[in-house]
Design an enzyme around this catalytic site. Structure first.
Site: not given
Length: 400
Positions: A131, A248
Site C-alpha cells: 500500500g 522489491e
C-alpha cells in the site's frame, strides 16, 4: 570433501529425488502458485513440490529456524540456488512477503512481529500486498494523504491506495501512512502492517486493457490497526520504505530465471522466419532474424548479470544500485521483445476473441498489452533512471 561440497552433493540428491519432473518445466501463468491463506494447487506435483520445500524450510532457506526458515548459511543458500537453477526447478511458491517484506522485518521488526508474521510467510500461509501508491500522487510517493491518527492502542486509518497488486487476494498489507500531517514530505510518514480482513476496508479490482485485473483500489474508512503493527520508529516510515524498495527491485528478478512465464521469442519467430523464406521475402526474414538475435543476446546478458547480482546479495553486499538497473533493463527488454513479436505477427496480432482467432497470437497480444505495466510497477522506468543517475552514477540533480 569439505562441508560445503558435502552439502552440495546432499542437496543435489534431495532435489533429484523430491522435485517432480513436471516442476522442472517452463511455467505458464495459470500454473503459478502464490502464497496465501487460500492456496490453490494446480496439480498433485505442484502440491508435493511446495510441501516438500516448505517442510524443509527452503521457502526461506537462509532464515533462522526459529522463524520458519531453513537455517542455511549464506554459502549453503548460494549452493541451493545454484542446484535449483541447474535442474530448472520452478519456484515452489511466489511469495512477495518472503522476498520483500521479510528482510525488513528481520532487520527492524520487533520480536513479536517476527513471530507473528515471519513463520506464516515461511510456511506460505500469508499473502502480502503493498500500500504505497495513492490517487493523484503520481510518482511522488512522499505526497501521500492516507492518514493514521493515534487512538489509544490503535491507529485509525482513513484514505485510499491505488495500483495495489492483488489487493483482492491478499491477507495483509504493508503500507505507508501519514502520522504527522504538519510535517513536510518524507517526514511524518510511518510504516504499518494492516490485516486486510479488518472492518472498514473495501477493495475494488481495476480492469486492465489486457483483460486482467491484477491491480486494485483499496479504501480505508476508520480502519483500526494495533499500534504494535508499526515497523520502525513513528514518523520514520520513509527510511523503512527505502529499505523495502531495494528488496522489491531485487525481488522482481525472481520472475526471470525459473520465474514468471514469458514467451520464448525464438520459438515463436522461428516458423515466421521459415515462412518468410518460403515466400521469397528475404529482406523481411533478414530483418526479423537480426532483431531476434539482438533480443536473445540481451536476454542472455541479463540472465548472466542476474546471477552475478544474486551472488552479491547472498554475500550481503549492497545491491540497491544493480537492483535498480536490473529492474529497468528487465522491464524494458520485455517491452522490446513483445514489440518485436507483435510486429512479426502483423495481422495475426490484431485478433482478440471470436471465431477464427489464433490462440497463440491472442495470448501474445494480451501479454504485449500487459508488458506496458512492467515499466510502471515497482517504480516507473523514469524513476529508475533518476535513481541510477543519483545513487549509482553520482550525478548532480538538474538545476531548477
Amino acid at each position: 570433501m569439505n562441508d560445503l561440497e558435502s552439502f552440495r552433493v546432499d542437496t543435489r540428491a534431495w532435489l533429484e529425488a523430491n522435485c517432480p519432473p513436471a516442476m522442472r518445466q517452463p511455467i505458464v501463468a495459470d500454473e503459478m502458485l502464490w502464497a496465501g491463506s487460500r492456496l490453490r494447487f494446480g496439480s498433485e506435483d505442484q502440491r508435493l513440490w511446495f510441501e516438500r520445500m516448505r517442510d524443509r524450510g527452503w521457502i526461506a532457506p537462509d532464515w533462522p529456524r526459529d522463524y520458519g526458515g531453513g537455517g542455511l548459511t549464506r554459502a549453503q543458500a548460494r549452493v541451493l540456488d545454484e542446484e535449483l537453477r541447474r535442474l530448472g526447478c520452478r519456484q515452489p511458491q511466489y511469495n512477495l512477503g518472503v522476498w520483500m517484506l521479510a528482510p525488513v522485518l528481520l532487520e527492524l521488526g520487533s520480536e513479536e512481529q517476527k513471530r507473528e508474521h515471519l513463520i506464516p510467510m515461511a510456511q506460505g500461509r500469508m499473502r502480502w500486498c503493498q500500500g504505497f501508491s495513492e490517487p493523484n500522487a503520481g510518482s511522488d510517493l512522499a505526497s501521500l494523504k492516507t492518514a493514521a491518527r493515534i487512538d489509544g492502542d490503535d491507529f485509525v486509518v482513513d484514505g485510499a491506495k491505488i495500483w495495489t497488486s492483488y489487493g483482492d487476494l491478499a491477507d495483509w498489507m504493508y503500507a505507508l501512512v501519514r502520522t504527522d500531517p504538519a510535517a513536510k514530505k518524507q517526514r511524518g510518514i510511518s510504516f504499518i502492517l494492516i490485516d486486510m480482513r479488518s472492518p472498514g476496508i473495501t477493495v475494488k479490482p481495476i480492469e486492465l486493457i489486457s483483460g486482467k485485473s491484477s491491480f486494485c483500489e483499496v479504501f480505508f474508512d476508520a480502519v483500526r490497526v494495533p499500534r504494535r503493527q508499526l515497523v520502525g520508529p513513528l514518523n520514520d516510515g520513509w527510511t523503512v520504505a527505502k529499505k523495502l524498495l531495494a528488496h522489491e527491485r531485487a525481488a522482481m528478478s525472481k520472475f526471470t530465471e525459473g520465474g514468471a512465464p514469458s514467451h520464448d521469442a525464438v520459438a515463436l519467430l522461428r516458423p515466421l522466419l521459415e515462412q518468410a523464406r518460403r515466400d521469397g521475402d528475404a529482406a523481411r526474414a533478414a530483418v526479423l532474424r537480426d532483431r531476434l538475435a539482438a533480443v536473445a543476446m540481451d536476454a542472455h546478458a541479463f540472465a548472466l548479470t542476474h546471477r552475478r547480482v544474486q551472488e552479491q546479495a547472498l554475500a550481503r553486499l549492497d545491491v540497491s544500485g544493480p537492483a535498480s538497473i536490473m529492474k529497468y533493463v528487465q522491464t524494458e527488454q520485455e517491452v522490446a521483445k513483445y514489440e518485436l513479436l507483435m510486429q512479426a505477427l502483423a495481422g495475426q496480432g490484431l485478433g482478440w476473441e471470436g471465431e477464427g482467432y489464433d490462440a497463440t497470437a491472442h495470448d501474445v497480444t494480451r501479454s504485449w498489452l500487459l508488458s506496458k505495466t512492467y515499466t510502471i510497477a515497482g517504480g516507473s522506468s523514469e524513476i529508475q533512471l533518476n535513481l541510477i543517475a543519483r545513487r549509482v552514477l553520482g550525478l548532480p540533480e538538474a538545476a531548477r
